[in-house]
Motif scaffolding. Structure first.
Motif, mmCIF file in Angstrom:
data_model
loop_
_atom_site.group_PDB
_atom_site.id
_atom_site.type_symbol
_atom_site.label_atom_id
_atom_site.label_comp_id
_atom_site.label_asym_id
_atom_site.label_seq_id
_atom_site.Cartn_x
_atom_site.Cartn_y
_atom_site.Cartn_z
ATOM 1 N N GLY A 89 1.256 10.454 -3.021
ATOM 2 C CA GLY A 89 0.859 10.599 -1.626
ATOM 3 C C GLY A 89 2.058 10.397 -0.701
ATOM 4 N N VAL A 90 1.898 10.803 0.555
ATOM 5 C CA VAL A 90 2.952 10.612 1.553
ATOM 6 C C VAL A 90 2.390 9.727 2.667
ATOM 7 C CG1 VAL A 90 4.567 11.761 3.130
ATOM 8 C CG2 VAL A 90 3.821 12.924 1.035
ATOM 9 N N ALA A 117 -10.803 6.241 6.703
ATOM 10 C CA ALA A 117 -10.922 5.436 5.487
ATOM 11 C C ALA A 117 -11.717 4.191 5.825
ATOM 12 C CB ALA A 117 -9.547 5.048 4.967
ATOM 13 N N ASN A 118 -12.623 3.831 4.951
ATOM 14 C CA ASN A 118 -13.318 2.556 5.142
ATOM 15 C C ASN A 118 -12.466 1.397 4.635
ATOM 16 O OD1 ASN A 118 -15.910 4.579 4.574
ATOM 17 N ND2 ASN A 118 -16.197 3.067 6.195
ATOM 18 N N PHE A 119 -11.806 1.641 3.513
ATOM 19 C CA PHE A 119 -10.945 0.608 2.935
ATOM 20 C C PHE A 119 -9.767 1.273 2.251
ATOM 21 C CE2 PHE A 119 -15.392 -0.754 2.677
ATOM 22 C CZ PHE A 119 -15.339 -1.878 3.476
ATOM 23 N N ALA A 120 -8.647 0.554 2.191
ATOM 24 C CA ALA A 120 -7.511 0.972 1.378
ATOM 25 C C ALA A 120 -7.105 -0.241 0.566
ATOM 26 C CB ALA A 120 -6.369 1.436 2.271
ATOM 27 N N VAL A 121 -6.960 -0.045 -0.728
ATOM 28 C CA VAL A 121 -6.656 -1.169 -1.615
ATOM 29 C C VAL A 121 -5.143 -1.241 -1.802
ATOM 30 C CG1 VAL A 121 -7.104 -2.208 -3.861
ATOM 31 C CG2 VAL A 121 -8.843 -0.731 -2.793
ATOM 32 N N ALA A 122 -4.541 -2.342 -1.326
ATOM 33 C CA ALA A 122 -3.078 -2.425 -1.298
ATOM 34 C C ALA A 122 -2.479 -2.352 -2.701
ATOM 35 C CB ALA A 122 -2.639 -3.712 -0.608
ATOM 36 N N ASP A 123 -3.054 -3.073 -3.660
ATOM 37 C CA ASP A 123 -2.357 -3.158 -4.945
ATOM 38 C C ASP A 123 -2.516 -1.926 -5.827
ATOM 39 O OD1 ASP A 123 -4.947 -3.620 -5.837
ATOM 40 O OD2 ASP A 123 -4.410 -5.309 -7.127
ATOM 41 N N THR A 124 -3.515 -1.085 -5.535
ATOM 42 C CA THR A 124 -3.657 0.132 -6.342
ATOM 43 C C THR A 124 -3.355 1.405 -5.553
ATOM 44 O OG1 THR A 124 -5.988 0.378 -5.773
ATOM 45 C CG2 THR A 124 -5.488 -0.945 -7.735
ATOM 46 N N GLY A 125 -3.396 1.308 -4.236
ATOM 47 C CA GLY A 125 -3.204 2.490 -3.401
ATOM 48 C C GLY A 125 -4.465 3.335 -3.283
ATOM 49 N N LEU A 149 0.840 -1.205 0.000
ATOM 50 C CA LEU A 149 0.000 0.000 0.000
ATOM 51 C C LEU A 149 0.874 1.253 0.000
ATOM 52 C CD1 LEU A 149 -2.905 1.298 0.395
ATOM 53 C CD2 LEU A 149 -2.317 1.408 2.808
ATOM 54 N N GLU A 150 1.878 1.231 0.854
ATOM 55 C CA GLU A 150 2.772 2.386 0.952
ATOM 56 C C GLU A 150 3.395 2.690 -0.405
ATOM 57 O OE1 GLU A 150 6.208 3.667 4.088
ATOM 58 O OE2 GLU A 150 6.507 1.783 3.042
ATOM 59 N N GLU A 151 3.850 1.648 -1.079
ATOM 60 C CA GLU A 151 4.466 1.841 -2.398
ATOM 61 C C GLU A 151 3.474 2.415 -3.405
ATOM 62 O OE1 GLU A 151 5.987 -2.033 -3.320
ATOM 63 O OE2 GLU A 151 7.721 -1.790 -1.978
ATOM 64 N N SER A 152 2.252 1.858 -3.419
ATOM 65 C CA SER A 152 1.288 2.352 -4.413
ATOM 66 C C SER A 152 0.867 3.786 -4.125
ATOM 67 C CB SER A 152 0.040 1.465 -4.515
ATOM 68 O OG SER A 152 0.138 0.289 -3.817
#
Lengths: 194, 472, 239
Positions: free
Chosen positions: B86-87, B210-218, B77-80
């Motif tokens: 984003g930071v 946030a309700n959700f964060a999508v790891a592979d897209t950010g 997630l951080e990478e995406s």
């Protein structure tokens, strides 16, 4: 001292959570779909729905004189007798507009939802937020039957807005009332050529 | 280590707090009406889904997978997010998270920020920390606004002002906004619209959960109803999103499950009015600075517990609150935390992480174990099992008490049928306390029972005595 | 071949409600079962487990398995205790023999809904939480009651709501428990029933204790006692 990032990641690894079972997606990916179901579900949210065959004709009943039209709106939608507001527009100009006319990226029949992705005929997100009246044109072929089908059609990295009816709240005694900060009137024109 | 603000300082234990709340007839009336309404509507919204059980199972499994791969998914997630402008910030606890957010506000020279309703920021006490640092946070969700203007505390995950009825809300609005307004919900909503409009159009910094964060897209996802979320997520120049580390889903496809489970479970709608999805920064559309603050604040400790960790599957829908017979009567504030109800009873003590804390230790007992919560949970958290698991931890932390001595004695008696039979015979003598076949008053702790219920007189002959005599 | 059944009376019923256990024996024997009552049985350990005394529940779970090992079926007049055995005992390191709540056993194993009972009273039925949600007993008790001759079954409003018993919850959170009880009693009284039935004597003791305090004139009667009652040998209140 380790950074917060390193420490949190280390704590997670120390928790040693075993690998999970593979996800079984036994739920429906498809559904009946169709214009009729979509229109019915949109109407359930107390949005105004018209199934039309000719958009410019249907637009003659637009409420308001000063309507925002994002880039990419077809020329024939820009009917006479309306002052069409085009980008660039300031926050104040948007706030004072009577309404906004857009297309959409995808719609969902199951849930009566329209999805905007900032593309053709939709514009940036503020355009559909500040005017109190949103008219959205949905083509029959844009209607996905289900939520899974709709997500598959969308590009996740675009700014997306899923809209299901006018803005509403259930915060007072858990009963729903329409009309808070977002557009208080949502009008959906479903274009069915048949 | 600083105290975790997930519980409110000085809150009494649950039974004490509940005792006071039960006497509040207005509260009882408001809650009965609100939970009754939403229960029926949720049932209808769920019944029309023929694949609801399959969705629940998928939701459970996706979240279990997230917990199993949390480290790699967070890094992904951080990478995406970073790749899209984003930071990402990391915070071990509430204090660290609050300092990060305050620092970001100061960087933008903001002394006022608008906020979208967020459980994560409520949990860490962000508003109070910002206020102490000279930054005023304006809550824009209607119910949060009602709580904020009323100098009140939240009592529900989804509708923090559920304990207030329309006439109470009218009174708060008239007093704090200086306007004349009727008690019609539509008029009250209009008053909030007018009150907040200028703030939305002029404030430079917004804070969301946030309700959700999508790891592979950010991509970050926020579900809401009023449009206040869209205002905050779209108009300001800077957006700061605070989220718990467990709010991830691995892939974009996984959202197809939660976008069906969450709205029907929480507001009983096929879909909530607005869902916003954004990925980092989009040139020319929305905030051009985006910060994501990932908070632990007790989550990794919860993750270590093989039974308790399922509480981290929670998607904050509040269906369990709405069906809970205890919550319906005591209200949310009795739980002394931003997380009330059944999920609060298992999540709060785990986030606090100290069963020697009497308030936290009282929460797993705030349930009759009726199981209604498990039945409605969209991610199948077996709340009753976690409750009994945490009760065992509470018992262990307490050590020797009058109760533990009595329980040990009972276990000793039940270990042998002969002892049990002797105890039965001795107990049967209590029938001489009875009048007209009932006992109306017992000494403590039996008095806790007889304060409102009679006890049937024990029979002269137990079943086993009868069996021995007639069949043995 | 006669079905061999071991009766698990449960400590509460054995001690306080022997008439219920006697009714189970009568009913099952009438339906052709042979019933045994292993005298070594005591308690399933639910009170300990649910209150947080998991370690003390373990030997009781082992004892249960030892006592009932070898029986084809164990039947208990309690959804709560049967649920404890079936759902919780396996988590305490034991493999209990097949244990059924009475209504499940009648409908699922014996395959009967009309047990030949006669009970000429106005009855309302409270489905207890554990029979409903732990065991999934569903409508089976109602199907059994509907087949009872002379019985006037009235629907209980909000029937699936907990009565507030919850074991030690009733004393640890006595006020909240009482508030739940008050609503349950209101629903019971609204039906105008003279008898309140359920498949658990624990919940019946709770609701019945409240009704008794109010001198409400509604009598709690366990499902087994209604089903055991016949025209030849009708139910009567036992001391």
């Amino acid at each position: 001292m380790a950074s917060a990032r390193e420490e949190i990641l280390a704590r997670i690894r120390n928790a040693k959570v075993p690998a999970a079972q593979p996800v079984v997606r036994g739920y429906h990916r498809e559904g009946p779909g169709g214009v009729e179901l979509f229109a019915e579900r949109v109407a359930d949210y107390r949005a105004v729905v018209h199934v039309v065959s000719n958009v410019p004709e249907a637009l003659t009943s637009l409420r308001g004189k000063r309507i925002v039209a994002p880039a990419g709106v077809p020329e024939e939608w820009l009917i006479e007798g309306v002052t069409w507001l085009r980008e660039p527009l300031s926050i104040e100009e948007l706030d004072q507009a009577d309404g906004v006319l857009t297309g959409c990226a995808v719609a969902i029949a199951d849930t009566g939802t329209i999805v905007l992705d900032g593309g053709e005929a939709q514009g940036r997100r503020a355009l559909t937020l500040l005017p109190d009246y949103h008219v959205c044109v949905v083509r029959a072929d844009q209607i996905a039957a289900s939520v899974p089908e709709a997500l598959q059609r969308l590009e996740p990295t675009r700014p997306l807005t899923f809209i299901s009816g006018p803005s509403a709240t259930s915060d007072i005694e858990l009963s729903r009332v329409e009309g808070v900060h977002g557009p208080r009137t949502l009008e959906v024109l479903v274009v069915d050529q048949q | 280590m600083a105290r975790n603000p997930v519980t409110w300082l000085g809150s009494p234990t649950f039974p004490k707090a509940a005792k006071a709340a039960l006497n509040d007839t207005q509260l009882r009336q408001n809650l009965r009406k609100a939970t009754g309404t939403i229960r029926e509507r949720r049932a209808a919204a769920v019944t029309e889904m023929t694949d609801w059980e399959q969705l629940r199972v998928a939701g459970e499994q996706i979240k279990n997978d997230v917990l199993a791969r949390l480290d790699t998914l967070l890094v992904e997630l951080e990478e995406s997010v970073t790749a899209r402008g984003g930071v990402v910030h990391w915070a071990r606890d509430a204090e660290e998270a609050n300092l990060i957010v305050l620092g970001l506000c100061r960087e933008e020279n903001a002394n006022e920020v608008v906020k979208v309703k967020s459980m994560a920021t409520a949990e860490i006490g962000l508003n109070e920390a910002l206020e102490a640092g000279g930054v005023h946070a304006i809550e824009t969700d209607l119910a949060e606004l009602i709580v904020q203007l009323g100098n009140d505390r939240p009592s529900h995950i989804l509708v923090p002002a559920i304990h207030r009825n329309r006439s109470e809300i009218r009174e708060i609005f008239q007093r704090r906004m200086g306007v004349e307004v009727s008690d019609e919900p539509a008029d009250l909503a209009e008053a909030a619209r007018v009150y907040l409009r200028e703030k939305f159009l002029t404030t430079k910094v917004a804070i969301s959960g946030a309700n959700f964060a999508v790891a592979d897209t950010g991509s970050i996802v926020v579900l809401e109803s009023e449009g206040n979320g869209r205002m905050c997520l779209t108009l300001p120049e800077t957006l700061i999103t605070v989220m718990g580390i467990e709010k991830l889903v691995p892939t974009w496809q996984d959202l197809e499950v939660f976008l069906q489970l969450l709205p029907r479970s929480s507001t009983a709608e096929r879909m909530n009015p607005y869902t916003s999805v954004w990925t980092g920064v989009t040139p020319g559309d929305g905030p051009q600075k985006f910060h994501l603050v990932l908070i632990d604040n007790g989550r990794t400790a919860t993750l270590r517990d093989s039974v308790g960790r399922q509480a981290l599957r929670c998607i904050r829908c509040s269906a369990c609150l709405n069906v809970c017979p205890v919550y319906e009567r005591t209200g949310g504030q009795s739980y002394g935390s931003v997380y009330p109800g059944p999920i609060g009873a298992i999540l709060t003590p785990q986030l606090v992480g100290d069963m020697h804390d009497p308030q936290a230790a009282s929460l797993p007992y705030a349930s009759s174990l009726c199981g209604a919560c498990f039945e409605v949970c969209p991610v199948r958290i077996d709340i009753p099992s976690v409750l009994t698991h945490l009760r065992a931890e509470a018992v262990e932390a307490k050590g020797r008490t009058a109760e533990s001595v009595a329980m040990a004695a009972a276990a000793w008696i039940f270990a042998e049928a002969s002892r049990y039979e002797k105890a039965q015979k001795a107990g049967s003598l209590a029938r001489f306390l009875a009048k007209d076949g009932r006992i109306t008053s017992l000494p403590w702790p039996g008095s806790k029972w007889t304060s409102s219920r009679d006890v049937p007189a024990p029979p002269a002959e137990s079943f086993r005595a009868w069996w021995r005599k007639n069949r043995g | 071949m006669r079905v061999k059944v071991a009766l698990f009376a449960t400590c509460l019923t054995d001690t306080f409600f022997p008439s219920t256990a006697r009714a189970v024996v009568r009913l099952l024997e009438r339906l052709g079962c042979s019933v045994e009552f292993p005298l070594d049985q005591t308690c399933c350990g639910q009170m300990h487990f649910n209150t947080g005394y998991r370690e003390q529940a373990k030997p009781l779970a082992r004892k249960y398995t030892d006592v009932f090992q070898g029986y084809d079926y164990v039947v208990a007049p309690s959804g709560s205790c049967a649920g404890m055995v079936r759902e919780i005992h396996p988590t305490l390191g034991t493999a209990p023999p097949r244990t059924f709540e009475l209504a499940e056993f009648l409908v699922d194993v014996l395959g009967v809904t009309d047990v030949g009972a006669w009970f000429p009273h106005r009855v309302t039925y409270h489905p207890t939480c554990h029979s409903l949600r732990m065991l999934g007993v569903g409508d089976k008790p109602l199907a059994l009651l509907r087949a009872v001759k002379g019985l006037d079954l009235v629907e209980l409003p909000d029937s699936t709501h907990c009565c507030g018993f919850g074991g030690t919850f009733a004393v640890k959170n006595a006020e909240t428990s009482t508030a739940m009880l008050a609503d349950k009693m209101r629903c019971v009284l609204d039906t105008g029933a003279e008898v309140l039935s359920a498949g658990d004597n624990s919940c019946l003791m709770h609701i019945g204790g409240g009704l008794s305090r109010l001198r409400a004139g509604v009598r709690p009667v366990h499902l087994a006692e209604i089903l055991a009652s016949t025209e030849e040998d009708p139910w009567r209140a036992t001391p």
